[in-house]
Design a protein around this motif. Structure first.
Motif, PDB file in Angstrom:
ATOM      1  N   CYS A  13       0.860  -1.197   0.094  1.00 50.26           N
ATOM      2  CA  CYS A  13      -0.085   0.177  -0.152  1.00 50.26           C
ATOM      3  C   CYS A  13       0.850   1.105   0.038  1.00 50.26           C
ATOM      4  CB  CYS A  13      -0.895  -0.079   1.110  1.00 50.26           C
ATOM      5  SG  CYS A  13      -1.756   1.526   1.587  1.00 50.26           S
ATOM      6  N   ILE A  55      -0.086   4.285   0.458  1.00 48.38           N
ATOM      7  CA  ILE A  55      -0.214   5.353   1.598  1.00 48.38           C
ATOM      8  C   ILE A  55       0.692   4.929   2.896  1.00 48.38           C
ATOM      9  CG2 ILE A  55      -1.991   6.178   2.856  1.00 48.38           C
ATOM     10  CD1 ILE A  55      -3.889   5.605   0.300  1.00 48.38           C
ATOM     11  N   CYS A  56       0.329   3.618   3.039  1.00 50.79           N
ATOM     12  CA  CYS A  56       1.162   3.052   4.228  1.00 50.79           C
ATOM     13  C   CYS A  56       2.815   3.278   4.333  1.00 50.79           C
ATOM     14  CB  CYS A  56       0.682   1.614   4.739  1.00 50.79           C
ATOM     15  SG  CYS A  56      -0.992   1.172   5.097  1.00 50.79           S
ATOM     16  N   HIS A 109      -4.444   1.446   8.036  1.00 51.76           N
ATOM     17  CA  HIS A 109      -4.836   1.039   6.856  1.00 51.76           C
ATOM     18  C   HIS A 109      -6.193   0.247   6.880  1.00 51.76           C
ATOM     19  CE1 HIS A 109      -4.155  -1.069   3.185  1.00 51.76           C
ATOM     20  NE2 HIS A 109      -4.477  -1.934   3.326  1.00 51.76           N
ATOM     21  N   HIS A 162      -7.273   1.506   1.370  1.00 47.17           N
ATOM     22  CA  HIS A 162      -7.031   2.416   2.226  1.00 47.17           C
ATOM     23  C   HIS A 162      -7.795   3.648   1.913  1.00 47.17           C
ATOM     24  CE1 HIS A 162      -3.443   3.583   4.842  1.00 47.17           C
ATOM     25  NE2 HIS A 162      -4.604   4.777   5.102  1.00 47.17           N
TER      26      HIS A 162
HETATM   27 ZN   LIG Z   1      -2.537   1.423   3.561  1.00 43.06          ZN
END
Ligand SMILES: [Zn+2]
Length: 163
Positions: A24, A26-27, A70, A122
């Protein structure tokens, strides 16, 4: 009441909402060292929420506001996550106004691929500045468009205005 013995459901059910954040972006942006923020286009990371530039922007200054945690399940967001996400949406609008003086904004959430979400694991609110005379409304994730300002330049401009 009918009871159904379906052990194969168990692994599915226990996975829901606990998907691995691996892969992911974003994570990954949230987890990496702040030295890499610019590369990751991470504009701001708070305790419960963060702001990241969209790498495939619909318009210059296209931001995404996400919970740090998440999850793709909006109904699972806790009050403090909802609060910080909304505060950051507010601040994103202020900062974009200061940086680019847009005429309006599209702010919104696409939940699930069926709704046009490209990343459905997410949660991310899109904050897209709009100018009179740019194209008509379309889904903000609809894809590629010519962006008049390069991403790294946009990042630096917004970072400056954020602080
Ligand atoms: Zn994430």
């Amino acid at each position: 009441m009918e009871l159904l013995w379906a052990p194969w459901r168990l692994s599915y059910v226990s996975k829901v909402g606990k998907e691995e954040p691996r892969g992911c972006f974003i994570c990954r942006a949230a987890a990496e060292h702040p030295d890499r923020d610019e590369e990751n286009l991470l504009l701001y990371k708070g305790e419960k929420a963060l702001v990241i530039l969209n790498r495939f922007p619909y318009n210059t200054g296209h931001l995404m506001v996400c919970p740090v945690r998440h999850t793709g399940d909006f109904t699972s967001l806790l009050p403090e996550e909802l609060l910080e996400v909304n505060r950051l949406i507010q601040k994103s609008i202020e900062v974009l106004k200061r940086a680019y003086n847009p005429d309006g904004f599209n702010v919104g959430l696409n939940l699930g691929r069926a709704a046009g979400g490209s990343v459905d694991t997410h949660i991310h609110f899109h904050v897209v500045p709009r100018w009179n005379g740019d194209t008509n409304f379309m889904p903000v994730t609809a894809g590629v468009k010519v962006i008049p300002q390069a991403l790294d330049e946009t990042y630096r401009r917004l970072k400056e205005c954020w602080e």
